[in-house]
Design an enzyme around this catalytic site. Structure first.
Site, PDB file in Angstrom:
ATOM      1  N   LYS A 197      24.525  -5.253 -25.278  1.00  0.00           N
ATOM      2  CA  LYS A 197      24.630  -4.061 -24.424  1.00  0.00           C
ATOM      3  C   LYS A 197      23.793  -4.245 -23.155  1.00  0.00           C
ATOM      4  CE  LYS A 197      24.374   0.986 -24.684  1.00  0.00           C
ATOM      5  NZ  LYS A 197      23.679   1.227 -23.427  1.00  0.00           N
ATOM      6  N   VAL A 198      24.355  -3.864 -22.015  1.00  0.00           N
ATOM      7  CA  VAL A 198      23.663  -3.952 -20.727  1.00  0.00           C
ATOM      8  C   VAL A 198      23.780  -2.597 -20.030  1.00  0.00           C
ATOM      9  CG1 VAL A 198      23.579  -5.075 -18.474  1.00  0.00           C
ATOM     10  CG2 VAL A 198      24.152  -6.413 -20.504  1.00  0.00           C
TER      11      VAL A 198
ATOM     12  N   SER B   3      19.541  -2.744 -25.063  1.00  0.00           N
ATOM     13  CA  SER B   3      19.273  -2.134 -26.367  1.00  0.00           C
ATOM     14  C   SER B   3      18.533  -3.112 -27.246  1.00  0.00           C
ATOM     15  CB  SER B   3      20.584  -1.723 -27.044  1.00  0.00           C
ATOM     16  OG  SER B   3      20.346  -1.256 -28.359  1.00  0.00           O
TER      17      SER B   3
ATOM     18  N   HIS C  82     -25.538   4.433  11.799  1.00  0.00           N
ATOM     19  CA  HIS C  82     -25.521   5.619  10.938  1.00  0.00           C
ATOM     20  C   HIS C  82     -24.072   6.055  10.707  1.00  0.00           C
ATOM     21  CE1 HIS C  82     -26.316   9.667   9.430  1.00  0.00           C
ATOM     22  NE2 HIS C  82     -27.581   9.304   9.263  1.00  0.00           N
ATOM     23  N   PRO C  83     -23.714   6.387   9.458  1.00  0.00           N
ATOM     24  CA  PRO C  83     -22.323   6.766   9.186  1.00  0.00           C
ATOM     25  C   PRO C  83     -21.850   8.004   9.939  1.00  0.00           C
ATOM     26  CG  PRO C  83     -23.734   7.171   7.271  1.00  0.00           C
ATOM     27  CD  PRO C  83     -24.530   6.374   8.237  1.00  0.00           C
ATOM     28  N   ASN C  84     -22.733   8.988  10.123  1.00  0.00           N
ATOM     29  CA  ASN C  84     -22.339  10.205  10.840  1.00  0.00           C
ATOM     30  C   ASN C  84     -22.604  10.114  12.336  1.00  0.00           C
ATOM     31  OD1 ASN C  84     -21.301  11.568   8.661  1.00  0.00           O
ATOM     32  ND2 ASN C  84     -23.169  12.712   8.219  1.00  0.00           N
TER      33      ASN C  84
ATOM     34  N   THR D  95      38.306  14.788  -8.496  1.00  0.00           N
ATOM     35  CA  THR D  95      37.648  16.046  -8.144  1.00  0.00           C
ATOM     36  C   THR D  95      37.428  16.813  -9.442  1.00  0.00           C
ATOM     37  OG1 THR D  95      39.779  17.158  -7.795  1.00  0.00           O
ATOM     38  CG2 THR D  95      38.734  16.138  -5.875  1.00  0.00           C
ATOM     39  N   HIS D  96      36.300  17.500  -9.543  1.00  0.00           N
ATOM     40  CA  HIS D  96      35.924  18.166 -10.800  1.00  0.00           C
ATOM     41  C   HIS D  96      35.906  17.181 -11.965  1.00  0.00           C
ATOM     42  CE1 HIS D  96      36.275  22.180  -8.981  1.00  0.00           C
ATOM     43  NE2 HIS D  96      37.323  21.668  -8.333  1.00  0.00           N
TER      44      HIS D  96
ATOM     45  N   SER E 104     -15.006  15.150  13.137  1.00  0.00           N
ATOM     46  CA  SER E 104     -15.252  15.934  11.927  1.00  0.00           C
ATOM     47  C   SER E 104     -14.241  15.495  10.882  1.00  0.00           C
ATOM     48  CB  SER E 104     -15.092  17.436  12.217  1.00  0.00           C
ATOM     49  OG  SER E 104     -14.938  18.177  11.024  1.00  0.00           O
TER      50      SER E 104
END
Length: 567
Positions: free
Chosen positions: A521-522, A515, A326-328, A384-385, A336
């Protein structure tokens, strides 16, 4: 066509699945339209529909019934039909032949439509009123998921007070016989599928507390799983690793339950079936989706049914009978859904982190470290920036990436102790109702043995069921790693931009065209794919956070979504 009524609806079925619906209609508006016959033919696989008209070749409108059925079918399959009109079809239609209004005509049209095809099977059911028949047909299609499981035969059952006459009509060699049940107009009709087929085979009838339901005979799942399929038709299927983790859990539970009275023969069959779940042999028997009840109840039941039926088969029983396994009562003994599902989640996540993610991160870390050493003497401009700054080596830049991955590995490893804590044994709300003493500890120990990971029972089952803090902690680490990878991928793709107009400091592999219009183009597609994946992880973090915050009272009901995002 105000006097239109349904006389027959015919289903044409090939060897695998029904693909054709025939809608014969005739008018009884008096002498003027006597003998007028129309037929709608709907072919589902190619979304084509034919309209046959024996009386009004130049009529610009399709019959009301035809349009209603077409609209309803289009809504069901999510596709528009490509319409073909066939007028003056008297060569196909013999309205009064043999004194039977529609049946013979339909069979002859079927022969014409399928004259180059394989042998077909027909089923026919008769009704009385147009609106009633249409609603019955469509209701049956919706409720019983016809587009996945088509019936081979249909019976029309009149109420006990109604009189009925059963007659048979036999077609030519290309069409098998069909049985028609005629009922009085006062009969309350009930459509019942008797023998059915689907794309995967025939159907067996199983029952649960809601009643009977049809299940494919070659599937080990049962009634509870089918109901979930019908109720939740959204999203994708579960990650298989969760199902395999359930296999570890159910196997361990069967071993421990032998100590508490489970018959050894049943236990051995469950263990064998669970091993097949773990290995992935039974993956096709787990069709449920992520977006269902949030505590994973149906998924646990799906596992219980599959293991139960497979164990029944091993023991020589009949699928769907729940006897002798039985599954249960047997597979789910001392468990549970509320504790098994989070347990399976922790097992799956633990295995995924320890045996997949951490090794992958270490492999990436090694590759970056090798590049850091290779580039140790290459001097480049610092930025930087996004503006030029002072000099550094390319190796120093890559050493930062190595450290980021090292930090990510540490953060993932720090989440493992809580992931290794299992909720099993808490049962419904954490009180360990229906379990035996030491059940939780023994199961966790056996799962740890099977997986070679240090799983243990959770010290507080109430927390294990209602809160998934360990899962949000895991995804927090993943979110941080995604941020690291986004940073690394963007740096590499910008440094690899072409030298003519870009930075051109790195030479990246050329794997595919970039493209359809710009020849030669790659693009840095691997870097882009990685940043896209990181973006999705950032969004997943929000969903996991919302899910973890919704552990109301004794149970969290966002678990499937959370584990899907983690895995």
């Amino acid at each position: 066509m105000g006097g239109t009524s349904f006389k027959d609806v015919v289903i044409c079925q090939d060897e695998e699945a029904i693909d054709i619906i025939l809608l014969p209609i005739h008018s009884d508006n008096g002498k003027k339209s006597k003998g007028h016959f129309t037929l709608g033919v709907f072919k589902l696989s190619s979304q084509e529909a034919w309209y046959f008209d024996s009386f009004r070749p130049k009529s610009g409108n399709y019959p009301r019934v035809f349009n209603r059925i077409r609209t309803a079918l289009e809504a069901e399959i999510g596709q528009k039909f490509n319409l073909h009109k066939r007028a003056e079809c008297n060569n196909l239609i013999n309205f009064q032949k043999d004194g039977y209004n529609c049946g013979t005509n339909v069979l002859r049209i079927c022969e014409e439509i399928f004259r180059h095809g394989k042998s077909k099977k027909l089923s026919r059911f008769d009704g009385d009123e147009e609106r009633k028949r249409m609603s019955e047909i469509l209701e049956l299609m919706r409720n019983e998921n016809w587009y996945e499981q088509w019936p081979e035969t249909l019976q029309v059952k009149p109420s006990s007070s109604a009189s009925s006459t059963i007659s048979s009509t036999t077609s030519s060699s290309s069409i098998t016989s069909a049985t028609t049940v005629k009922s009085s107009s006062s009969s309350k009709l009930q459509l019942q599928r008797t023998v059915a087929t689907s794309k995967i085979g025939k159907i067996r009838v199983e029952s649960d507390t809601f009643g009977q339901i049809n299940v494919p005979t070659d599937k080990y799942y049962g009634a509870e799983t089918v109901r979930s399929i019908q109720n939740f038709k959204i999203g994708s299927e579960y990650p298989n690793v969760v199902i395999h983790a359930f296999g570890y859990l159910k196997k361990a539970a069967a071993i421990v339950n032998q100590d508490f009275g489970l018959d050894s023969k049943i236990a051995k069959a469950i263990i064998q079936a669970a091993d097949e779940v773990i290995s992935g042999e039974l993956d096709d028997h787990f069709p449920l989706v992520i977006w269902q009840t949030g505590s994973g109840i149906q998924s646990n039941m799906n596992v219980n049914e599959v293991i139960s039926n497979r164990a029944i088969e091993i023991l020589g029983g009949k699928l769907g009978t729940k006897d002798p396994v039985h599954p249960n009562d047997h597979v789910n003994k001392s468990q549970s859904s509320n504790d098994t599902y989070p347990t399976a989640v922790h097992i799956a996540v633990g295995i995924g982190l320890k045996k997949q993610l951490i090794p992958a991160l270490k492999k990436l870390r090694k590759a970056l470290d090798e590049k850091a050493k290779e580039f140790a003497d290459i001097i480049k401009i610092g930025r930087t920036h996004s503006q030029d700054a002072i000099l550094l080596t390319l190796g120093q830049r890559f050493s930062a990436y190595v450290q980021q991955i090292d930090n990510g590995i540490v953060r993932v490893e720090n989440t493992l102790p809580l992931v290794y804590q299992l909720a099993v044994g808490g049962t419904a709300v954490g009180t360990e109702l229906t379990t035996h003493k030491a059940f939780a500890e023994k199961v966790a120990k056996i799962v740890g043995k099977f997986t070679a990971l240090p799983f243990e029972t959770a010290p507080n089952k109430f927390e294990a069921l209602s809160a998934h803090n360990s899962i949000i902690e895991v995804h927090g680490a993943l979110n941080l790693i995604a941020a690291y990878l986004m940073n690394i991928a963007n740096d590499i793709r910008f440094l690899g931009s072409e030298s003519q107009c870009g930075l051109g400091e790195l030479s990246l592999p050329e794997n595919e065209h970039g493209s359809s219009i710009m020849s030669g183009k790659v693009n840095q597609t691997e870097c882009i794919a990685l940043t896209i994946s990181a973006a999705q992880i950032f969004i997943n973090q929000v969903a996991v956070t919302v899910g973890a915050s919704n552990g109301h009272f004794e149970l969290n009901v966002f678990t499937p979504m959370m584990v899907r995002n983690v895995l």
